[in-house]
Motif scaffolding. Sequence first.
Motif, short mmCIF file in Angstrom:
data_model
loop_
_atom_site.label_atom_id
_atom_site.label_comp_id
_atom_site.label_asym_id
_atom_site.label_seq_id
_atom_site.Cartn_x
_atom_site.Cartn_y
_atom_site.Cartn_z
N ILE A 79 0.86 -1.18 0.00
CA ILE A 79 0.00 0.00 0.00
C ILE A 79 0.90 1.24 0.00
CG2 ILE A 79 -1.97 -1.13 1.11
CD1 ILE A 79 -0.98 -0.04 3.80
N GLY A 80 0.31 2.40 -0.08
CA GLY A 80 1.08 3.63 -0.13
C GLY A 80 1.99 3.84 1.06
N SER A 81 1.62 3.31 2.22
CA SER A 81 2.44 3.50 3.41
C SER A 81 3.39 2.33 3.69
CB SER A 81 1.54 3.71 4.63
OG SER A 81 0.72 2.58 4.85
N THR A 82 3.50 1.38 2.76
CA THR A 82 4.44 0.27 2.94
C THR A 82 5.85 0.82 3.10
OG1 THR A 82 3.08 -1.28 1.66
CG2 THR A 82 5.42 -1.81 1.86
N LEU A 83 6.55 0.36 4.13
CA LEU A 83 7.94 0.76 4.35
C LEU A 83 8.86 -0.08 3.48
CD1 LEU A 83 7.93 0.89 8.26
CD2 LEU A 83 7.77 2.83 6.69
N TRP A 84 9.89 0.54 2.95
CA TRP A 84 10.90 -0.15 2.14
C TRP A 84 12.22 -0.04 2.91
CZ3 TRP A 84 9.33 -2.57 -2.31
CH2 TRP A 84 8.07 -2.21 -2.81
N THR A 85 12.71 -1.15 3.41
CA THR A 85 13.92 -1.16 4.23
C THR A 85 15.05 -1.86 3.48
OG1 THR A 85 12.55 -1.25 6.22
CG2 THR A 85 14.87 -1.87 6.46
N ASN A 86 16.10 -1.11 3.17
CA ASN A 86 17.29 -1.63 2.47
C ASN A 86 16.95 -2.20 1.10
OD1 ASN A 86 18.94 -1.03 4.72
ND2 ASN A 86 18.37 -2.96 5.67
N VAL A 87 15.90 -1.68 0.47
CA VAL A 87 15.49 -2.15 -0.85
C VAL A 87 15.89 -1.07 -1.87
CG1 VAL A 87 13.57 -2.86 -2.32
CG2 VAL A 87 13.55 -3.43 0.12
N PRO A 88 16.78 -1.41 -2.80
CA PRO A 88 17.17 -0.42 -3.81
C PRO A 88 15.97 0.09 -4.60
CG PRO A 88 18.58 -2.37 -3.91
CD PRO A 88 17.46 -2.69 -2.98
N THR A 89 16.05 1.32 -5.05
CA THR A 89 14.95 1.96 -5.78
C THR A 89 14.54 1.13 -7.00
OG1 THR A 89 15.75 4.11 -5.06
CG2 THR A 89 14.23 4.09 -6.91
N GLU A 90 15.49 0.58 -7.73
CA GLU A 90 15.17 -0.21 -8.92
C GLU A 90 14.37 -1.45 -8.54
OE1 GLU A 90 14.84 -1.57 -12.83
OE2 GLU A 90 15.21 0.41 -12.00
N LEU A 91 14.71 -2.10 -7.45
CA LEU A 91 13.95 -3.28 -7.00
C LEU A 91 12.55 -2.87 -6.55
CD1 LEU A 91 13.67 -6.27 -6.40
CD2 LEU A 91 14.88 -5.88 -4.22
N GLN A 92 12.42 -1.75 -5.89
CA GLN A 92 11.09 -1.25 -5.51
C GLN A 92 10.24 -1.08 -6.76
OE1 GLN A 92 11.01 2.28 -3.02
NE2 GLN A 92 12.88 1.64 -1.99
N ARG A 93 10.81 -0.46 -7.79
CA ARG A 93 10.09 -0.24 -9.05
C ARG A 93 9.67 -1.58 -9.66
NH1 ARG A 93 10.74 -0.71 -14.04
NH2 ARG A 93 12.94 -1.28 -13.96
N GLN A 94 10.59 -2.55 -9.67
CA GLN A 94 10.29 -3.86 -10.25
C GLN A 94 9.16 -4.55 -9.49
OE1 GLN A 94 14.11 -5.76 -10.02
NE2 GLN A 94 14.77 -4.97 -12.02
N ILE A 95 9.20 -4.47 -8.17
CA ILE A 95 8.15 -5.09 -7.35
C ILE A 95 6.81 -4.43 -7.63
CG2 ILE A 95 7.29 -5.32 -4.98
CD1 ILE A 95 10.23 -5.90 -4.15
N LEU A 96 6.77 -3.12 -7.65
CA LEU A 96 5.51 -2.43 -7.91
C LEU A 96 5.00 -2.70 -9.31
CD1 LEU A 96 6.23 0.91 -6.03
CD2 LEU A 96 4.72 -0.96 -5.30
N ASN A 97 5.90 -2.77 -10.28
CA ASN A 97 5.50 -3.10 -11.66
C ASN A 97 5.00 -4.53 -11.77
OD1 ASN A 97 6.09 -0.54 -12.62
ND2 ASN A 97 8.09 -1.13 -13.44
N SER A 98 5.50 -5.43 -10.93
CA SER A 98 5.08 -6.82 -11.00
C SER A 98 3.65 -7.02 -10.52
CB SER A 98 6.02 -7.71 -10.17
OG SER A 98 5.77 -7.58 -8.79
N LEU A 99 3.12 -6.06 -9.79
CA LEU A 99 1.74 -6.19 -9.28
C LEU A 99 0.75 -6.34 -10.42
CD1 LEU A 99 1.80 -3.53 -6.44
CD2 LEU A 99 2.08 -6.00 -6.26
N GLU A 100 0.99 -5.64 -11.52
CA GLU A 100 0.08 -5.75 -12.68
C GLU A 100 0.13 -7.15 -13.25
OE1 GLU A 100 1.37 -2.74 -15.36
OE2 GLU A 100 1.05 -1.14 -13.90
#
Length: 103
Positions: A79-100
């Motif tokens: 969700i919008g308030s999910t915390l990202w701890t030690n996760v590189p920005t590129e991996l965050q993007r990949q995870i969010l893109n994988s939701l689709e």
Amino acid sequence: METDSIEEIGIDEHGRLFIRPLNHHFPMIWRSGTEVHWDAKQLFLHSPKPREWSYLDWYKHIISVVKEGDGGNCELCPIGSTLWTNVPTELQRQILNSLEVLS
């Protein structure tokens, strides 16, 4: 099927990807034989340190095991308030893109 928000996604000091659900606990998920485990002290699901699979592969695997496997019949969603701890920005993007793709 139940749903739960993901409170935190991170990479811990052991190099394991972890997903902390907001409400659900999965103490018996180890029985699925999928290398997905529950840390009862930290209250999160985690993978082993990646070998052949990437962190993105492990994220997808954990989500799938919890949703479809013996893990608990629960859909975990960032969700919008999910915390990202030690996760590189590129991996965050990949995870969010994988939701689709996972939907």
